[in-house]
Design a protein around this motif. Structure first.
Motif: not given
Length: 207
Positions: A113, A117, A120, A149
């Motif tokens: 995760p 992130a 991005t 996500q």
């Protein structure tokens, strides 16, 4: 300093054993499921299961059989090897036992995760290219909390071709509307995720 990575616009990620701990989930599932059939889980049965899985999935990836049929073929080879008798009409029900245990063991790798992130946040688009089925792979992403996500998810069902065929990467880039040279493929299989991606003109990183 300027370099090829400065041109990146998107990260094309593999799913199984890149984002999701597929190998660990299969091990947990076999350890839970095999005793219900009256046989113990051993390293040898794990190797057999993995070998048969790859053998029959390859035939499915070539679009020569259905996904359900590859599951049945797996069991037709696996069960007799363990001296387990079965009726043809029972194969789907037997496989459901493994599938329930496998799904309950789905989880992302702990660093995924935050890594997604960070990618991005760096301004790159993120998508998934996977050799799995559309229904199951989307379910994995939802179950593990990754669905929100990552962007598009391209599967064998949708593209009509599987990795390591470079055409799978080309078709994904066309649908993503990104030039292959601006996309980085990331995955755990060197042949499927690195060599095939580079053959299609992508950059690639072996995880």
């Amino acid at each position: 300093a300027a370099g090829p990575l400065m041109r990146l616009r998107g990260g094309l990620l593999d799913l199984d054993d890149t984002l999701l701990d597929h190998h660990g989930a299969v091990g947990e599932a076999l350890a839970c499921w095999l005793p219900t059939l009256g046989v113990p889980f051993t390293p040898a049965t794990r190797v057999l299961w993995d070998d048969l899985t790859e053998t029959h999935l390859q035939v499915w990836r070539e679009r020569r059989i259905t996904y359900r049929e590859q599951r049945r073929r797996r069991l037709r080879d696996f069960l007799p090897a363990l001296d387990l008798r079965y009726a043809e009409s029972e194969l789907d029900t037997i496989f459901e036992g493994f599938l329930r245990a496998y799904e309950s063991a789905w989880r992302p790798f702990p660093d995924v995760p935050a890594a997604v992130a960070a990618v991005t946040a760096a301004g790159l688009r993120v998508a998934v290219l996977t050799n799995g089925t559309t229904e199951q792979q989307h379910r994995k992403l939802r179950r593990t909390g990754l669905a929100g996500q990552v962007g598009p998810v391209w599967t064998v069902d949708e593209l009509g071709v599987a990795k390591p065929d470079p055409e799978a990467f080309r078709r994904a880039c066309v649908r993503w509307d990104l030039p292959p040279a601006t996309v980085l493929s990331v995955g755990d299989n060197h042949e499927l995720d690195v060599l095939a991606a580079r053959a299609a003109g992508l950059q690639a990183a072996y995880l």
